[in-house]
Design a protein around this motif. Sequence first.
Motif, mmCIF file in Angstrom:
data_model
loop_
_atom_site.group_PDB
_atom_site.id
_atom_site.type_symbol
_atom_site.label_atom_id
_atom_site.label_comp_id
_atom_site.label_asym_id
_atom_site.label_seq_id
_atom_site.Cartn_x
_atom_site.Cartn_y
_atom_site.Cartn_z
ATOM 1 N N GLY A 15 -39.839 4.866 -1.419
ATOM 2 C CA GLY A 15 -39.773 6.323 -1.382
ATOM 3 C C GLY A 15 -38.348 6.818 -1.221
ATOM 4 N N MET A 16 -37.611 6.220 -0.323
ATOM 5 C CA MET A 16 -36.220 6.626 -0.128
ATOM 6 C C MET A 16 -35.386 6.292 -1.358
ATOM 7 S SD MET A 16 -35.703 5.627 3.879
ATOM 8 C CE MET A 16 -34.031 6.182 3.976
ATOM 9 N N GLY A 17 -35.699 5.191 -2.020
ATOM 10 C CA GLY A 17 -34.985 4.809 -3.240
ATOM 11 C C GLY A 17 -35.227 5.809 -4.355
ATOM 12 N N PHE A 18 -36.483 6.258 -4.518
ATOM 13 C CA PHE A 18 -36.784 7.254 -5.546
ATOM 14 C C PHE A 18 -36.061 8.569 -5.263
ATOM 15 C CE2 PHE A 18 -40.919 4.898 -6.399
ATOM 16 C CZ PHE A 18 -40.447 4.349 -7.590
ATOM 17 N N VAL A 24 -29.048 11.465 -7.163
ATOM 18 C CA VAL A 24 -27.894 11.026 -7.951
ATOM 19 C C VAL A 24 -27.976 11.588 -9.360
ATOM 20 C CG1 VAL A 24 -26.788 8.992 -8.983
ATOM 21 C CG2 VAL A 24 -27.436 8.976 -6.574
ATOM 22 N N ILE A 25 -29.159 11.541 -9.965
ATOM 23 C CA ILE A 25 -29.342 12.106 -11.305
ATOM 24 C C ILE A 25 -29.083 13.605 -11.277
ATOM 25 C CG2 ILE A 25 -31.083 12.590 -13.079
ATOM 26 C CD1 ILE A 25 -32.294 9.829 -12.390
ATOM 27 N N LEU A 26 -29.545 14.283 -10.243
ATOM 28 C CA LEU A 26 -29.333 15.722 -10.108
ATOM 29 C C LEU A 26 -27.850 16.062 -10.007
ATOM 30 C CD1 LEU A 26 -30.817 18.471 -9.699
ATOM 31 C CD2 LEU A 26 -30.650 18.034 -7.266
ATOM 32 N N LEU A 31 -22.900 18.189 -12.677
ATOM 33 C CA LEU A 31 -21.527 18.012 -13.122
ATOM 34 C C LEU A 31 -21.412 18.210 -14.638
ATOM 35 C CD1 LEU A 31 -20.408 14.922 -10.995
ATOM 36 C CD2 LEU A 31 -19.677 17.288 -10.740
ATOM 37 N N ILE A 32 -22.365 17.682 -15.378
ATOM 38 C CA ILE A 32 -22.362 17.840 -16.830
ATOM 39 C C ILE A 32 -22.540 19.310 -17.189
ATOM 40 C CG2 ILE A 32 -23.660 17.323 -18.938
ATOM 41 C CD1 ILE A 32 -24.190 14.525 -17.699
ATOM 42 N N LEU A 33 -23.465 19.998 -16.538
ATOM 43 C CA LEU A 33 -23.682 21.414 -16.818
ATOM 44 C C LEU A 33 -22.462 22.257 -16.453
ATOM 45 C CD1 LEU A 33 -27.399 21.937 -15.829
ATOM 46 C CD2 LEU A 33 -26.388 22.102 -18.089
ATOM 47 N N LYS A 34 -21.761 21.877 -15.386
ATOM 48 C CA LYS A 34 -20.540 22.596 -15.021
ATOM 49 C C LYS A 34 -19.522 22.509 -16.144
ATOM 50 C CE LYS A 34 -17.289 20.803 -12.715
ATOM 51 N NZ LYS A 34 -16.225 20.281 -11.897
#
Length: 79
Positions: A15-18, A24-26, A31-34
């Motif tokens: 659960g903590m890994g997910f 991290v993906i968020l 950063l990409i959207l910025k």
Amino acid sequence: MNEQLANGLILLAMGMGFVLCFLVILIFAMLILKNVVAYLNKLFPEAVEEVKTVAKKAAANVDEAIAVALAAIAAKRGN
């Protein structure tokens, strides 16, 4: 009891890994959207309006303003 504890710890780690992977993906998506928005702002800049500020005139007589306020309070109370 030992087997249940082991299963609980495995479930906890998964659960903590997910959640960590999602965060991290968020972060990378933000950063990409910025960078995309910064690029689009260079292509399509917004017109900046100049706001003209008018200096407010200071009250000529502070005592007069206080007297008016006190009169309004007295009228509201019915005195």
